[in-house]
Design a protein around this motif. Structure first.
Motif, PDB file in Angstrom:
ATOM      1  N   UNK A 179      26.261  13.891  33.002  1.00 35.68           N
ATOM      2  CA  UNK A 179      26.050  14.212  31.136  1.00 35.68           C
ATOM      3  C   UNK A 179      27.578  14.506  30.649  1.00 35.68           C
ATOM      4  N   UNK A 180      27.390  14.160  29.528  1.00 32.94           N
ATOM      5  CA  UNK A 180      28.998  14.327  29.530  1.00 32.94           C
ATOM      6  C   UNK A 180      28.960  15.400  27.828  1.00 32.94           C
ATOM      7  N   UNK A 181      29.921  16.595  27.244  1.00 44.39           N
ATOM      8  CA  UNK A 181      29.733  17.545  26.221  1.00 44.39           C
ATOM      9  C   UNK A 181      29.779  16.842  25.305  1.00 44.39           C
ATOM     10  N   UNK A 182      29.319  16.419  24.301  1.00 45.68           N
ATOM     11  CA  UNK A 182      29.363  16.418  22.796  1.00 45.68           C
ATOM     12  C   UNK A 182      29.917  17.168  22.019  1.00 45.68           C
ATOM     13  N   UNK A 183      30.922  16.475  21.047  1.00 44.69           N
ATOM     14  CA  UNK A 183      32.173  17.098  20.423  1.00 44.69           C
ATOM     15  C   UNK A 183      31.757  18.590  20.140  1.00 44.69           C
ATOM     16  N   UNK A 184      30.018  18.390  19.383  1.00 43.71           N
ATOM     17  CA  UNK A 184      30.509  19.568  18.288  1.00 43.71           C
ATOM     18  C   UNK A 184      28.720  19.644  18.692  1.00 43.71           C
ATOM     19  N   UNK A 185      28.052  20.906  19.792  1.00 41.80           N
ATOM     20  CA  UNK A 185      26.283  20.926  19.391  1.00 41.80           C
ATOM     21  C   UNK A 185      25.882  21.208  18.746  1.00 41.80           C
ATOM     22  N   UNK A 186      25.452  20.521  17.524  1.00 44.77           N
ATOM     23  CA  UNK A 186      24.907  20.587  17.253  1.00 44.77           C
ATOM     24  C   UNK A 186      22.849  20.925  16.932  1.00 44.77           C
ATOM     25  N   UNK A 187      22.296  21.302  15.859  1.00 48.00           N
ATOM     26  CA  UNK A 187      21.362  22.004  15.773  1.00 48.00           C
ATOM     27  C   UNK A 187      20.205  21.552  15.162  1.00 48.00           C
TER      28      UNK A 187
ATOM     29  N   UNK B 299      19.383  20.590   6.537  1.00 47.57           N
ATOM     30  CA  UNK B 299      20.044  20.763   7.195  1.00 47.57           C
ATOM     31  C   UNK B 299      20.469  20.650   8.413  1.00 47.57           C
ATOM     32  N   UNK B 300      21.986  20.502   9.092  1.00 45.52           N
ATOM     33  CA  UNK B 300      22.067  20.497  10.736  1.00 45.52           C
ATOM     34  C   UNK B 300      23.013  21.631  10.777  1.00 45.52           C
ATOM     35  N   UNK B 301      22.573  22.080  12.044  1.00 48.60           N
ATOM     36  CA  UNK B 301      23.357  23.322  12.178  1.00 48.60           C
ATOM     37  C   UNK B 301      24.358  22.890  13.215  1.00 48.60           C
ATOM     38  N   UNK B 302      25.375  23.617  13.607  1.00 47.94           N
ATOM     39  CA  UNK B 302      26.398  24.079  15.091  1.00 47.94           C
ATOM     40  C   UNK B 302      25.709  25.795  15.788  1.00 47.94           C
TER      41      UNK B 302
END
Length: 148
Positions: free
Chosen positions: A82-90, A102-105
């Protein structure tokens, strides 16, 4: 007549000062809960909680993730799967089954496991312009923590 006018003005000034001391201002904006203090009751500065103010925009969502899931995720990162995403969106699923628009961070991951539940606490922040999300509301969170 002038002396009476000055006396009346001093009385007005005194009353304005007294009234300004009765106003309590919150350091944040939001909605308030029911009052914990009845009108006329004695409130002591620093010890009496008069009301709770809940911030609604932005709003924070606390998420619990099992320690086993987190361990498996970290092992996959270490193995290069796995690689880390730039931002973890929720993304949130509301109680009625709809998706919150809305998508959260993801903003916070606690560095310890809760020994009573076996979970790690995460916190995400969401814009809540229409006040759809309320404090204490139960939601399901979906977040991308790794990319294959």
């Amino acid at each position: 007549a002038q002396a009476a006018a000055r006396g009346a003005q001093q009385s007005v000034n005194s009353n304005q000062l007294t009234m300004s001391r009765t106003v309590v201002k919150a350091p944040i904006s939001g909605i308030t809960s029911r009052s914990n203090v009845n009108v006329g009751a004695l409130a002591t500065a620093g010890t009496t909680q008069m009301v709770t103010v809940s911030q609604l925009n932005p709003i924070y969502v606390d998420i619990s993730q099992s320690a086993a899931e987190l361990l498996a995720l970290r092992q996959q990162f270490a193995a290069g799967k796995l690689s880390t995403p730039r931002t973890a969106q929720v993304q949130l699923k509301l109680a009625d089954g709809s998706t919150y628009p809305m998508v959260g961070q993801l903003r916070f991951e606690e560095a310890k496991v809760d020994s009573t539940t076996g979970t790690v606490n995460l916190r995400a922040v969401f814009s809540n312009d229409n006040f759809v999300l309320l404090p204490g509301m139960m939601v399901n969170a979906q977040l991308i923590q790794g990319i294959i």
